[in-house]
Write an enzyme that holds these catalytic residues in place. Sequence first.
Site, short mmCIF file in Angstrom:
data_model
loop_
_atom_site.label_atom_id
_atom_site.label_comp_id
_atom_site.label_asym_id
_atom_site.label_seq_id
_atom_site.Cartn_x
_atom_site.Cartn_y
_atom_site.Cartn_z
N ARG A 128 0.85 -1.20 0.00
CA ARG A 128 0.00 0.00 0.00
C ARG A 128 0.88 1.24 0.00
O ARG A 128 1.04 1.92 1.01
CB ARG A 128 -0.95 -0.04 1.18
N GLN A 133 -1.22 2.28 -6.01
CA GLN A 133 -2.66 2.40 -5.80
C GLN A 133 -3.46 1.92 -7.01
O GLN A 133 -4.51 1.31 -6.86
CB GLN A 133 -3.02 3.86 -5.48
N ASP A 136 -4.03 -1.93 -6.89
CA ASP A 136 -4.54 -2.48 -5.64
C ASP A 136 -5.88 -3.18 -5.85
O ASP A 136 -6.94 -2.57 -5.76
CB ASP A 136 -4.67 -1.35 -4.61
N SER A 139 -8.50 -3.14 -2.79
CA SER A 139 -9.30 -1.92 -2.66
C SER A 139 -10.40 -1.87 -3.72
O SER A 139 -11.54 -1.49 -3.44
CB SER A 139 -8.41 -0.68 -2.77
N TYR A 235 -3.80 -1.15 7.14
CA TYR A 235 -4.88 -2.04 7.55
C TYR A 235 -5.01 -2.04 9.07
O TYR A 235 -4.03 -1.86 9.80
CB TYR A 235 -4.60 -3.49 7.11
#
Length: 381
Positions: A128, A133, A136, A139, A235
Amino acid sequence: MIVGIPRETYPDERRVAIVPAHLQQVSKAGHQVVLEAGAGERAGFGDAEYRDKGARLLPKRDDLFRESEVVLQVRGYGSNKKAGRDDLARTRSGQIVVGMFDPLSEPEAVKEIAGTGAAAFALELMPRITRAQSMDVLSSMATVAGYKAVLLAASRLPRMFPMMMTAAGTLAPARVFVIGAGVAGLQAISTARRLGAVVEAYDVRPAVKEQVQSLGAKFVELPLEAEDAEDRGGYAKAQDEAFYRRQREMMGRVVTESDIVITTALIPGRKSPVLVTAEMARGMRAGSILVDLAAERGGNCELTRADEVVEDKGVTILGPTNLPSTVPYHASQMYSKNIVTFLVHLTKEGRVQIEGDDPILTETLLTRSGEVVHGRIREAL
């Protein structure tokens, strides 16, 4: 290199690894794409669309694995233990396979993949960091799950979400409580607010309070102190049982006053913490709904059963384990963007390179040259 897109074989899996709109990016990186016939149909993408974008169709799965130097999947072996086992025999030394493998929960499966000699990349382990991003997948899929969880609850709730002032009287809005304000939780909050509900949310990480409030929800503050509430990846970290016991005691009132509770607390590679006891769930008014997005790993509610609908004392508990597959068109679109960006990132001069110390590479690479090379998986083994 020849990049293969096989049809997904996990039961009821309707997503596809790449959608036609992203094939141009793959071609620009210097790769050719082959597709197992029908791979995108259940997601809403026909073979003709892939052919028009330059993909070559192969009728047999064996042919696809034989021709492909890189195989891109949604669910690889590990996250598809039963049906995915057949692909181990099709996977060869030097081949590159990319997808979701559930490696933290299934380290033995990673060992079996290593035995094929292939290099496997697990997208669930994407670091992360800012430049990752766009790759990911967790997500992306959590966004879909959070959205769909609210729709599932709304379709079963015996009342409407928004407040309405009508000639027949005023209708009070539904009350929604979201436990866990990660990506799925924030999307659930946003969706419930758009539908007109009064929303409250709780997370062990105080830092997410502003995010919750920015979406128009009330952040439930409990007088609890959690040590190391957040890991370096952002997280929520697992806490001890004493913490969860105190948390349940303090959350009980909010749960019982809610029409809908959505739980999202997942800890990679570990059993989900029980946040809602059977007693708490039974204390909700008749007709209330609980959607447990942690059902795949045991559930956040004591009454949850994976992929089942449980009716208890008038309360309905839903335990869906693959909500993104129920919205396959857009879930595939998002996953495709993630995996294609990852593929292009690893491509240098027309070849996928697996050398170097880039964390995007090193933290996702599971196996290479017959060995399990990922540190956390080696520890688990």
